[in-house]
Design a protein around this motif. Structure first.
Motif, short mmCIF file in Angstrom:
data_model
loop_
_atom_site.label_atom_id
_atom_site.label_comp_id
_atom_site.label_asym_id
_atom_site.label_seq_id
_atom_site.Cartn_x
_atom_site.Cartn_y
_atom_site.Cartn_z
N GLY A 72 0.82 -1.22 0.00
CA GLY A 72 0.00 0.00 0.00
C GLY A 72 0.85 1.26 0.00
N SER A 73 1.95 1.23 0.75
CA SER A 73 2.81 2.41 0.80
C SER A 73 3.49 2.63 -0.56
CB SER A 73 3.85 2.29 1.92
OG SER A 73 4.80 1.29 1.60
N ILE A 74 3.74 1.51 -1.28
CA ILE A 74 4.28 1.63 -2.65
C ILE A 74 3.23 2.26 -3.57
CG2 ILE A 74 5.02 0.31 -4.68
CD1 ILE A 74 6.14 -1.75 -2.62
N LEU A 75 1.99 1.78 -3.46
CA LEU A 75 0.91 2.37 -4.27
C LEU A 75 0.80 3.87 -3.98
CD1 LEU A 75 -1.93 -0.34 -4.04
CD2 LEU A 75 -0.25 -0.02 -5.88
N ASP A 206 10.49 -2.43 -9.56
CA ASP A 206 11.55 -1.48 -9.23
C ASP A 206 11.36 -0.88 -7.84
OD1 ASP A 206 12.52 -1.92 -11.69
OD2 ASP A 206 11.82 -0.04 -12.57
N LEU A 207 10.14 -0.93 -7.36
CA LEU A 207 9.84 -0.26 -6.09
C LEU A 207 9.68 -1.22 -4.93
CD1 LEU A 207 7.33 2.13 -7.74
CD2 LEU A 207 9.27 2.93 -6.40
N LEU A 208 9.64 -2.51 -5.23
CA LEU A 208 9.30 -3.47 -4.19
C LEU A 208 10.46 -3.78 -3.26
CD1 LEU A 208 6.94 -5.97 -6.01
CD2 LEU A 208 6.38 -4.38 -4.18
N THR A 209 11.67 -3.54 -3.72
CA THR A 209 12.83 -3.86 -2.88
C THR A 209 13.40 -2.57 -2.31
OG1 THR A 209 13.28 -5.65 -4.41
CG2 THR A 209 14.99 -5.13 -2.80
#
Lengths: 228, 228
Positions: A72-75, A206-209
């Motif tokens: 959620g914080s990535i979204l 790209d944003l998950l790690t």
């Protein structure tokens, strides 16, 4: 008192280590392991497990909650578009795609079931926020979000179950059709909804790690949500 | 062979008696009883229970499936309107109201969870039929019913969970708002959807008791779905 603080810190570290171990096991699709193996993986004592969780189910549910909160914080970082309909559709399209890339997370979620549709963290409160933002902006019809949010959450869960039972079905098609349906429900004309749900999606990998920005450009691509 | 036939008949009678007993217990909100009490209520031997069901959960789930199939057949009798949107909305509005009038049935349904969204009998195949009829008639937009049906089913389950956790919430308002949302999802303009979901509903109580047509006009009103 410093002693109390050190105790609290150690306690928090133990809990975090157990959750990280559970997320690793989820990513490796090995949730059917004894508690002893989890505590060994977390490098904590067997007894300390039960200071934090009543059983494995509770640990894995907490691990999934934390993963969804992280997702959620990535979204949130991606939601910089002016049009709340684009923001909401993008979140739905990425979330349903997650069912395919994270099948074990999805299975824990399905095991947890409908409770998640009234959760106060993770994706459900973000869906509420996005729907209410769209209504406030006049982009969505003024429907009752207390009804619309459970429909979105229950619909997403039912589609997660569908994808879980049918491993060859294209998750992207399911996700985009779901998003079109939800935008129509919220009052958009079908042609607008189809156009919005055909927009390019950002590359979430790209944003998950969290550590990816510090890695060299030649390092292997970041893994899925739970493997970091 | 006549012997085999008699055996089959007796077997079917035993099974039916167990299901009827389970539906009585559901209606009386007494699902937490020992198997012995169920077999005594059904007037069958304790051992014969396990010829039909592995445990109480399986019996209650079968009882709920049968009740939903019965409820679905009632909805079928009501679906004589020319407009498929009216037929579909009426079914949704009556189904969600059922969560309030049959809380124990709803609880068994929630316990069963998302499996029901892919069930091949009961209400889900009827929702598919109604949605596809509306698409074929050009009344609904031509969305993919393989996606729309799980959204309807998952949304209804999530709202059932909401009503279960909030006993004072008005089920009629939830049901009607749900039906408006679903008609909008299927492409109706909001004003049409609101008008359709404000139409008078038939009195389902009159239809829930199969024996009601043979009762005298002075008999007490038929009970809820499971009490006959």
């Amino acid at each position: 008192m410093p002693t109390q603080t050190r105790f609290d810190q150690r306690r928090a570290r133990t809990r975090a280590a157990l959750i990280t171990a559970a997320q690793k096991l989820l990513a490796e699709r090995r949730t059917n392991v004894p508690v002893l193996e989890i505590t060994q993986l977390a490098d904590v004592g067997l007894g300390s497990f039960y200071n934090h969780f009543t059983d494995k189910d509770e640990l894995f549910e907490t691990a999934v909650d934390d993963a969804l909160e992280h997702f959620g914080s990535i979204l949130d970082k991606l939601s910089d578009h002016d049009d709340p309909a684009v923001v909401f559709a993008q979140s739905l399209r990425l979330t349903v795609r997650l069912c395919r890339s994270e099948p074990e997370l999805t299975r824990v979620l399905l095991h947890r079931g409908l409770d998640i549709t009234v959760a106060d963290r993770g994706l459900v409160p973000r869906a509420r926020r996005d729907i209410e933002a769209g209504i406030a902006a006049g982009r969505f019809r003024s429907t009752d979000s207390r009804i619309a949010v459970p429909i979105v959450a229950g619909g997403a869960l039912a589609l997660a179950a569908l994808l879980d039972t049918d491993p060859v079905r294209n998750a992207g098609n399911v996700a985009d059709s779901f998003a079109v349906d939800m935008l129509c429900m919220l009052g958009l004309p079908e042609s607008d909804a189809v156009e919005i749900c055909g927009l390019d999606l950002p590359n979430v990998d790209d944003l998950l790690t969290p550590t990816s920005s510090t890695e060299s450009p030649t390092s292997p691509p970041p893994g899925p949500l739970l493997s970091d």
